[in-house]
Design a protein around this motif. Structure first.
Motif: not given
Length: 275
Positions: A227-255
């Protein structure tokens, strides 16, 4: 689960629930009942009159001789008093349900207030389960104010909701106990400035997971809800970790297009962020 802790339905084993392929746990606690017990105000001696308190257990009493940093002896006494208070409430809840049943009203409910549910020593003492959180604060604000405010975790309950969600000994949703039964890949993310789900929650959840394909990531500077504008980078990191994990496991169209693990039709992933 074939029944809730109060003995009512539904029988989840007969509902034909769709199984998942993976589970993501973001800023997630070990359980509702475990977390709330760690937050209970241990000083309250009478649920009907929360002004009756043990002054030596009242974290917010300026005359309390026990000050941060807390001793191991005080923390042990405090944690035991928190568990004892939870069990006192549970005992009353079960007696009330039995009264209703004996009166021929087994389906009736009864609402009640739980005072003082925001008094975790971790909010005042940064050496307890240390991370990057700011001492003297909690995710809803000033913990002393929230502890005695009209809002707060588990502030309003019913008999059955208490047993299902908050009873230390009865609630079934326990990540540490259920973790060994997880039979799908798991991703666990902890936020290192989180004042709600501190590192021991993240690590206990991760260690309990029985499936060998499990990963744990900790986001430096991340708070509980990003929460808060200062958290945008940390949120972006978490989204990146989730996206990478989903892709590597074939849980996304890209993966799947990249040759990741295939996902059977009709199944999906599940995620959690609490409280």
């Amino acid at each position: 689960m074939s029944a809730s802790p109060s003995g009512d339905g539904p029988d989840l084993t007969k509902l034909g629930l769709i199984p998942v392929d993976g589970i993501m746990l973001l800023a997630a606690h070990i359980s509702r009942h475990g977390t709330m017990t760690e937050w209970l105000d241990a000083s309250i001696l009478d649920e009907a009159d929360p002004s009756k308190r043990d002054p030596e257990l009242d974290l917010y009493n300026p005359d309390n001789p026990n000050k941060p940093p807390y001793t191991a002896e005080f923390l042990d006494r405090y944690r035991k008093a928190q568990t004892a208070r939870n069990r006192r409430i549970t005992k009353w809840v079960k007696e009330k349900l039995a009264e209703l049943k004996a009166a021929g009203r087994p389906d009736d409910e009864f609402g009640f207030v739980v005072h003082g549910t925001m008094a975790d020593p971790r909010w005042l003492d940064p050496t307890v389960d240390p991370n990057e959180r700011t001492p003297g604060t909690c995710y809803p604000g000033d913990p002393q104010v929230v502890n005695n405010s009209p809002v707060g975790l588990a502030r309003f309950c019913t008999l059955r909701s208490w047993l299902s969600q908050w009873s230390y000994d009865d609630a079934n949703g326990d990540a540490v106990q259920c973790g060994p039964d997880i039979a799908v890949p798991a991703l666990v993310i902890g936020n290192l400035a989180d004042d709600a789900c501190t590192p021991t929650h993240t690590r206990r959840r991760f260690e309990a997971i029985g499936h060998p394909d499990k990963e744990m990531h900790e986001i430096p500077g991340g708070n509980h809800y990003y929460s808060g504008p200062a958290q945008r980078d940390t949120l972006r990191q978490a989204v990146g970790v989730c996206t990478d994990w989903l892709n590597r496991h074939g849980f996304s169209a890209e993966g799947r297009s990249a040759g990741g693990t295939s996902r059977p039709e009709g199944r999906g992933t599940t995620g959690e962020s609490t409280p």
